[in-house]
Design a protein around this motif. Structure first.
Motif, PDB file in Angstrom:
ATOM      1  N   ALA A 197       0.830  -1.207   0.000  1.00  0.00           N
ATOM      2  CA  ALA A 197       0.000   0.000   0.000  1.00  0.00           C
ATOM      3  C   ALA A 197       0.865   1.257   0.000  1.00  0.00           C
ATOM      4  N   THR A 198       1.970   1.223   0.734  1.00  0.00           N
ATOM      5  CA  THR A 198       2.874   2.375   0.777  1.00  0.00           C
ATOM      6  C   THR A 198       3.447   2.663  -0.603  1.00  0.00           C
ATOM      7  N   THR A 199       3.817   1.611  -1.325  1.00  0.00           N
ATOM      8  CA  THR A 199       4.355   1.781  -2.675  1.00  0.00           C
ATOM      9  C   THR A 199       3.314   2.396  -3.602  1.00  0.00           C
ATOM     10  N   VAL A 200       2.088   1.881  -3.535  1.00  0.00           N
ATOM     11  CA  VAL A 200       1.010   2.409  -4.374  1.00  0.00           C
ATOM     12  C   VAL A 200       0.711   3.866  -4.016  1.00  0.00           C
ATOM     13  N   LEU A 201       0.599   4.141  -2.728  1.00  0.00           N
ATOM     14  CA  LEU A 201       0.243   5.493  -2.288  1.00  0.00           C
ATOM     15  C   LEU A 201       1.338   6.506  -2.598  1.00  0.00           C
ATOM     16  N   ASP A 202       2.587   6.075  -2.579  1.00  0.00           N
ATOM     17  CA  ASP A 202       3.675   6.995  -2.907  1.00  0.00           C
ATOM     18  C   ASP A 202       3.481   7.580  -4.303  1.00  0.00           C
ATOM     19  N   GLY A 203       3.026   6.748  -5.232  1.00  0.00           N
ATOM     20  CA  GLY A 203       2.792   7.242  -6.582  1.00  0.00           C
ATOM     21  C   GLY A 203       1.636   8.212  -6.676  1.00  0.00           C
ATOM     22  N   ILE A 204       0.733   8.160  -5.699  1.00  0.00           N
ATOM     23  CA  ILE A 204      -0.451   9.027  -5.725  1.00  0.00           C
ATOM     24  C   ILE A 204      -0.214  10.335  -4.977  1.00  0.00           C
ATOM     25  N   VAL A 205       0.407  10.265  -3.802  1.00  0.00           N
ATOM     26  CA  VAL A 205       0.477  11.442  -2.920  1.00  0.00           C
ATOM     27  C   VAL A 205       1.823  12.158  -2.964  1.00  0.00           C
ATOM     28  N   ARG A 206       2.819  11.582  -3.630  1.00  0.00           N
ATOM     29  CA  ARG A 206       4.165  12.173  -3.631  1.00  0.00           C
ATOM     30  C   ARG A 206       4.145  13.639  -4.056  1.00  0.00           C
ATOM     31  N   LYS A 207       3.466  13.929  -5.152  1.00  0.00           N
ATOM     32  CA  LYS A 207       3.475  15.297  -5.675  1.00  0.00           C
ATOM     33  C   LYS A 207       2.832  16.268  -4.686  1.00  0.00           C
ATOM     34  N   THR A 208       1.731  15.851  -4.063  1.00  0.00           N
ATOM     35  CA  THR A 208       1.048  16.702  -3.091  1.00  0.00           C
ATOM     36  C   THR A 208       1.946  16.997  -1.894  1.00  0.00           C
ATOM     37  N   ILE A 209       2.596  15.963  -1.371  1.00  0.00           N
ATOM     38  CA  ILE A 209       3.448  16.137  -0.192  1.00  0.00           C
ATOM     39  C   ILE A 209       4.636  17.032  -0.509  1.00  0.00           C
ATOM     40  N   ARG A 210       5.269  16.795  -1.645  1.00  0.00           N
ATOM     41  CA  ARG A 210       6.427  17.617  -2.003  1.00  0.00           C
ATOM     42  C   ARG A 210       6.014  19.064  -2.258  1.00  0.00           C
ATOM     43  N   ALA A 211       4.791  19.252  -2.745  1.00  0.00           N
ATOM     44  CA  ALA A 211       4.316  20.616  -3.007  1.00  0.00           C
ATOM     45  C   ALA A 211       4.127  21.388  -1.707  1.00  0.00           C
ATOM     46  N   PHE A 212       3.461  20.787  -0.687  1.00  0.00           N
ATOM     47  CA  PHE A 212       3.264  21.566   0.538  1.00  0.00           C
ATOM     48  C   PHE A 212       4.543  21.679   1.359  1.00  0.00           C
ATOM     49  N   ARG A 213       5.557  20.884   1.009  1.00  0.00           N
ATOM     50  CA  ARG A 213       6.870  21.057   1.634  1.00  0.00           C
ATOM     51  C   ARG A 213       7.718  22.096   0.900  1.00  0.00           C
ATOM     52  N   GLY A 214       7.211  22.579  -0.234  1.00  0.00           N
ATOM     53  CA  GLY A 214       7.952  23.570  -0.998  1.00  0.00           C
ATOM     54  C   GLY A 214       9.066  22.977  -1.821  1.00  0.00           C
ATOM     55  N   GLU A 215       8.999  21.668  -2.091  1.00  0.00           N
ATOM     56  CA  GLU A 215      10.023  20.999  -2.889  1.00  0.00           C
ATOM     57  C   GLU A 215       9.619  20.987  -4.356  1.00  0.00           C
ATOM     58  N   ALA A 216      10.606  20.860  -5.230  1.00  0.00           N
ATOM     59  CA  ALA A 216      10.324  20.801  -6.667  1.00  0.00           C
ATOM     60  C   ALA A 216       9.549  19.530  -6.978  1.00  0.00           C
ATOM     61  N   THR A 217       8.577  19.639  -7.877  1.00  0.00           N
ATOM     62  CA  THR A 217       7.791  18.478  -8.289  1.00  0.00           C
ATOM     63  C   THR A 217       7.865  18.329  -9.796  1.00  0.00           C
ATOM     64  N   ASP A 218       7.541  17.123 -10.267  1.00  0.00           N
ATOM     65  CA  ASP A 218       7.489  16.901 -11.713  1.00  0.00           C
ATOM     66  C   ASP A 218       6.054  16.589 -12.100  1.00  0.00           C
ATOM     67  N   ASP A 219       5.786  16.531 -13.384  1.00  0.00           N
ATOM     68  CA  ASP A 219       4.436  16.286 -13.890  1.00  0.00           C
ATOM     69  C   ASP A 219       4.313  14.914 -14.522  1.00  0.00           C
ATOM     70  N   SER A 220       5.115  13.974 -14.032  1.00  0.00           N
ATOM     71  CA  SER A 220       5.091  12.646 -14.640  1.00  0.00           C
ATOM     72  C   SER A 220       3.796  11.907 -14.345  1.00  0.00           C
ATOM     73  N   GLY A 221       3.051  12.364 -13.314  1.00  0.00           N
ATOM     74  CA  GLY A 221       1.756  11.764 -13.025  1.00  0.00           C
ATOM     75  C   GLY A 221       1.864  10.452 -12.276  1.00  0.00           C
ATOM     76  N   PHE A 222       0.701   9.898 -11.965  1.00  0.00           N
ATOM     77  CA  PHE A 222       0.654   8.659 -11.197  1.00  0.00           C
ATOM     78  C   PHE A 222       1.070   7.463 -12.041  1.00  0.00           C
ATOM     79  N   LYS A 223       1.808   6.552 -11.424  1.00  0.00           N
ATOM     80  CA  LYS A 223       2.166   5.288 -12.065  1.00  0.00           C
ATOM     81  C   LYS A 223       1.925   4.170 -11.075  1.00  0.00           C
ATOM     82  N   TRP A 224       1.355   3.081 -11.550  1.00  0.00           N
ATOM     83  CA  TRP A 224       1.222   1.905 -10.704  1.00  0.00           C
ATOM     84  C   TRP A 224       2.610   1.368 -10.404  1.00  0.00           C
ATOM     85  N   PRO A 225       2.784   0.700  -9.250  1.00  0.00           N
ATOM     86  CA  PRO A 225       4.127   0.259  -8.859  1.00  0.00           C
ATOM     87  C   PRO A 225       4.759  -0.704  -9.847  1.00  0.00           C
ATOM     88  N   TRP A 226       3.945  -1.391 -10.656  1.00  0.00           N
ATOM     89  CA  TRP A 226       4.521  -2.347 -11.603  1.00  0.00           C
ATOM     90  C   TRP A 226       4.851  -1.698 -12.954  1.00  0.00           C
TER      91      TRP A 226
END
Length: 324
Positions: free
Chosen positions: A164-193
């Motif tokens: 679940a952590t692997t799957v969720l990382d692909g979904i929430v990574r951009k949001t978390i990095r954004a509110f931390r003020g970190e650079a984000t990319d627009d590669s979008g969500f990818k399934w872990p496989w």
């Protein structure tokens, strides 16, 4: 802070006698009454809008569309993953808000709308006396549980949370990095496989996410209540702070028409009495103790440390050979 936050929620009601203090039944806090309360009196009522529900995840502006796709693909099991993802993200948002205020005197990251409530949840081992196996180190699981009836289920559950952590990382990574003020990319969500087209900016999940997802799963496994008649669950602030007892002095009702939760005195309550609720359903009442421990992190009615029970080869955890 929790009581003030609950009182500020539209539709919430709290009896003036209700107070939060260190529990008399172990570590952590519990709810008490500071003065006598007659039988049947409303102690507190929590509107559904103040609860953490599946809708909070599926209607999230950033992650909601992908969460809905995940549920469509994974079925009912996806509900728990989505709720855990929402909780974990809000936990990290709350931590970032506090960090920025401490470092800069102000925060560009807005606090979670559930911040004061989320802060009360068990995010690490020992919080509110929580000893859930999801918090254990792998070596401890192998050393203490291998050979017991709880081992296979514990390993399976830990594996589910890791996936679940692997799957969720692909979904929430951009949001978390954004509110931390970190650079984000627009590669979008990818399934872990799926193989990413470009290398990720950092190996592994975003910082803090594995711990937050683990804490979210522990909160859902040990504190969630059914939300309506379906498979959905919700977290109910204040209600989940009450200690369990087989002789409860309060009762709770969830109104189906609007999801409002009402807690009333079962009998006359005396000043300084702790509020005790009975949580276990018929299914949980008949659940073998080793399975109860794997899900809830404790053995009901047993005060002895789990490590002692394991060391002594207790029948709670070890299958006993029939006498001939």
């Amino acid at each position: 802070a929790l009581l003030d936050w609950v009182k500020a929620q539209d539709g919430a009601e709290i009896h003036p006698a209700v107070e939060l203090r260190p529990s008399t039944l172990g570590d952590g806090y519990g709810a008490f009454v500071g003065s006598a309360v007659p039988e049947g009196e409303l102690l507190f009522a929590i509107p559904r809008s103040a609860c953490v529900t599946l809708e909070d995840g599926t209607e999230d502006p950033a992650c909601g569309p992908t969460y809905r796709k995940l549920i469509e693909k994974a079925g009912p099991g996806g509900n728990t993953v989505v709720l855990a993802g929402f909780l974990a993200t809000e936990r990290l948002r709350s931590l970032e808000h506090v960090k920025q205020k401490q470092e800069n005197g102000q925060a560009t990251c807005a606090n979670s709308l559930f911040g004061p409530y989320i802060d009360t949840l068990p995010w690490e081992r020992g919080t509110n006396n929580q000893e859930h196996i999801l918090f254990w180190e792998k070596d401890d699981v192998d050393a203490l549980l291998k050979g017991t009836m709880a081992y296979d289920e514990a390993v399976s559950l830990r594996g589910e949370v890791e996936l679940a952590t692997t799957v969720l990382d692909g979904i929430v990574r951009k949001t978390i990095r954004a509110f931390r003020g970190e650079a984000t990319d627009d590669s979008g969500f990818k399934w872990p496989w799926q193989v990413p087209l470009e290398p990720t900016t950092s190996p592994g999940p975003v910082k803090g996410l594995p711990e937050a997802v683990t804490g979210a799963f522990v909160s859902l496994l040990t504190r969630a209540f059914q939300d309506g008649d379906g498979d959905e669950e919700k977290l109910v602030p204040l209600l989940d702070l009450l200690q369990h007892s087989d002789e409860p002095n309060v009762s709770h009702v969830m109104r189906k028409e609007d999801g409002r939760v009402e807690v009333r005195a079962r009998r006359t309550l005396q000043p300084d009495e702790e509020l005790l609720n009975q949580y276990r359903s018929e299914l949980e009442e008949s659940m073998p103790y080793h399975r109860f421990f794997t899900r809830f992190g404790f053995v009901p009615g047993i005060q002895e440390p789990v490590q002692n029970l394991l060391r002594d080869k207790s029948s709670i955890f070890f299958a006993q050979k029939a006498e001939v």
